[in-house]
Write an enzyme that holds these catalytic residues in place. Sequence first.
Site, PDB file in Angstrom:
ATOM      1  N   LYS A 148       0.820  -1.166   0.116  1.00  0.00           N
ATOM      2  CA  LYS A 148       0.132   0.058   0.045  1.00  0.00           C
ATOM      3  C   LYS A 148       1.008   1.287  -0.045  1.00  0.00           C
ATOM      4  CE  LYS A 148      -2.148  -0.245   3.457  1.00  0.00           C
ATOM      5  NZ  LYS A 148      -2.603  -1.041   4.707  1.00  0.00           N
ATOM      6  N   ARG A 165     -10.421   1.142   8.482  1.00  0.00           N
ATOM      7  CA  ARG A 165      -9.974  -0.235   8.711  1.00  0.00           C
ATOM      8  C   ARG A 165     -11.049  -1.180   9.295  1.00  0.00           C
ATOM      9  NH1 ARG A 165      -4.739   0.959   8.592  1.00  0.00           N
ATOM     10  NH2 ARG A 165      -3.118  -0.807   9.382  1.00  0.00           N
ATOM     11  N   ARG A 208      11.379  -5.856   5.035  1.00  0.00           N
ATOM     12  CA  ARG A 208      10.845  -4.176   5.023  1.00  0.00           C
ATOM     13  C   ARG A 208      11.725  -3.384   5.722  1.00  0.00           C
ATOM     14  NH1 ARG A 208       4.657  -2.419   5.271  1.00  0.00           N
ATOM     15  NH2 ARG A 208       4.658  -3.562   7.240  1.00  0.00           N
ATOM     16  N   ARG A 248      10.342  -1.833  11.247  1.00  0.00           N
ATOM     17  CA  ARG A 248       9.405  -1.499  12.390  1.00  0.00           C
ATOM     18  C   ARG A 248       9.289  -2.586  13.432  1.00  0.00           C
ATOM     19  NH1 ARG A 248       4.341  -0.020   8.529  1.00  0.00           N
ATOM     20  NH2 ARG A 248       3.406  -1.227  10.171  1.00  0.00           N
ATOM     21  N   ARG A 281      -1.705  -8.742  13.041  1.00  0.00           N
ATOM     22  CA  ARG A 281      -2.368  -7.931  11.943  1.00  0.00           C
ATOM     23  C   ARG A 281      -3.233  -8.424  10.947  1.00  0.00           C
ATOM     24  NH1 ARG A 281       3.180  -5.125  10.935  1.00  0.00           N
ATOM     25  NH2 ARG A 281       2.175  -3.743   9.331  1.00  0.00           N
TER      26      ARG A 281
HETATM   27  P1  ATP Z   1       1.458  -1.555   6.106  1.00  0.00           P
HETATM   28  O1  ATP Z   1       2.224  -0.178   6.505  1.00  0.00           O
HETATM   29  O2  ATP Z   1       2.155  -2.877   5.627  1.00  0.00           O
HETATM   30  O3  ATP Z   1       0.107  -1.288   5.163  1.00  0.00           O
HETATM   31  P2  ATP Z   1      -0.142  -1.812   8.405  1.00  0.00           P
HETATM   32  O4  ATP Z   1      -1.084  -1.359   7.300  1.00  0.00           O
HETATM   33  O5  ATP Z   1      -0.704  -2.789   9.215  1.00  0.00           O
HETATM   34  O6  ATP Z   1       0.704  -2.245   7.300  1.00  0.00           O
HETATM   35  P3  ATP Z   1       0.112   0.800   9.173  1.00  0.00           P
HETATM   36  O7  ATP Z   1      -0.886   1.142   8.421  1.00  0.00           O
HETATM   37  O8  ATP Z   1       1.395   1.569   8.931  1.00  0.00           O
HETATM   38  O9  ATP Z   1       0.383  -0.810   8.994  1.00  0.00           O
HETATM   39  O10 ATP Z   1      -0.449   1.073  10.814  1.00  0.00           O
HETATM   40  C1  ATP Z   1       0.361   0.188  11.970  1.00  0.00           C
HETATM   41  C2  ATP Z   1      -0.673   0.147  13.116  1.00  0.00           C
HETATM   42  O11 ATP Z   1      -1.254   1.418  13.420  1.00  0.00           O
HETATM   43  C3  ATP Z   1      -1.695  -0.743  12.804  1.00  0.00           C
HETATM   44  O12 ATP Z   1      -1.233  -2.110  13.246  1.00  0.00           O
HETATM   45  C4  ATP Z   1      -2.521  -0.341  13.886  1.00  0.00           C
HETATM   46  O13 ATP Z   1      -2.319  -0.722  15.173  1.00  0.00           O
HETATM   47  C5  ATP Z   1      -2.685   1.145  13.868  1.00  0.00           C
HETATM   48  N1  ATP Z   1      -3.429   1.866  12.782  1.00  0.00           N
HETATM   49  C6  ATP Z   1      -3.182   2.244  11.600  1.00  0.00           C
HETATM   50  N2  ATP Z   1      -4.400   2.971  11.102  1.00  0.00           N
HETATM   51  C7  ATP Z   1      -5.283   2.255  11.972  1.00  0.00           C
HETATM   52  C8  ATP Z   1      -6.809   2.628  11.605  1.00  0.00           C
HETATM   53  N3  ATP Z   1      -7.522   3.091  10.660  1.00  0.00           N
HETATM   54  N4  ATP Z   1      -7.477   1.982  12.696  1.00  0.00           N
HETATM   55  C9  ATP Z   1      -7.009   1.543  13.899  1.00  0.00           C
HETATM   56  N5  ATP Z   1      -5.612   1.292  13.958  1.00  0.00           N
HETATM   57  C10 ATP Z   1      -4.818   1.938  13.108  1.00  0.00           C
HETATM   58 MG    MG Z   2       1.040   1.486   5.829  1.00  0.00          MG
END
Ligand code: ATP
Ligand code: MG
Length: 227
Positions: free
Chosen positions: A20, A96, A130, A163, A174
């Site tokens: 993403k 999410r 990563r 990370r 996750r």
């Molecule tokens: P990637 O970066 O590979 O897409 P990811 O989507 O799990 O992985 P991030 O989007 O960077 O990672 O989010 C990291 C963490 O932040 C999540 O695991 C969660 O704990 C929190 N987080 C991020 N966005 C949300 C959301 N919309 N609702 C709840 N928690 C969130």
């Molecule tokens: Mg992300």
Amino acid sequence: MAAARTLLKAVIMGPPGSGKGTIAERIVKDFGLKHLASGDLLRSQVMSKTDVGMLADKYITRGDLVPDDVMLKLILNELQGEQLRSAKWLLDGFPRTIPQCEGLLNTIQLDVVINLDVPFDEIINRVKDRYIHESSGRIYNLVFNPPKVAGQDDITGEPLIQRHDDKAETVAARLDNYKKKTEPVLDYFSKRELLINFPGRFSNEIWPRVHTELSRYVQPLQYTEYK
Ligand code: ATP
Ligand code: MG
């Protein structure tokens, strides 16, 4: 949907580690959108030890989702505060959950949702490679997209870090949350005919299709090819 529009409110979705962030960076570059990544916003709150940051840190470290009310406040504040309602932006990592999705759609009308449909086996396999540049959120992969100098950010030369939620157990949590809480959001968008699916394993394979499809919604500035 007319081409040559100048405004776009888009969301990018996909399981954690699906690329993403990588695809989002490319979209931002070629279409001139503003990138709003919930994970980056949260990590910057954690780094500057704000109240939201201290609360969120506990959830992030466990691979859990931060509570919906906290997330909605943070994101809507960001969207409205910068008067982005009438601009071009790409939301990444939000919504999410169904409550986040409803909260967002109550406030803002979306144009399109891009879904990166990457198989889970691929994800588990590559998250371990990563590395990120923490302050900018720039992402590298030691195998697919290594930095020019090992361990250093291409632009600032600062050190790259892994990370701490990219550990195998946390990634599994996750992915589990993704299945339970985020997949229903895909159905929700799909029923409203906002969702475009991009199945594939690799960002470079998915990217040209994303570019072509998004060009139907908004005029691109350019097309950057990645090999
Ligand atoms: P990637 O970066 O590979 O897409 P990811 O989507 O799990 O992985 P991030 O989007 O960077 O990672 O989010 C990291 C963490 O932040 C999540 O695991 C969660 O704990 C929190 N987080 C991020 N966005 C949300 C959301 N919309 N609702 C709840 N928690 C969130
Ligand atoms: Mg992300």
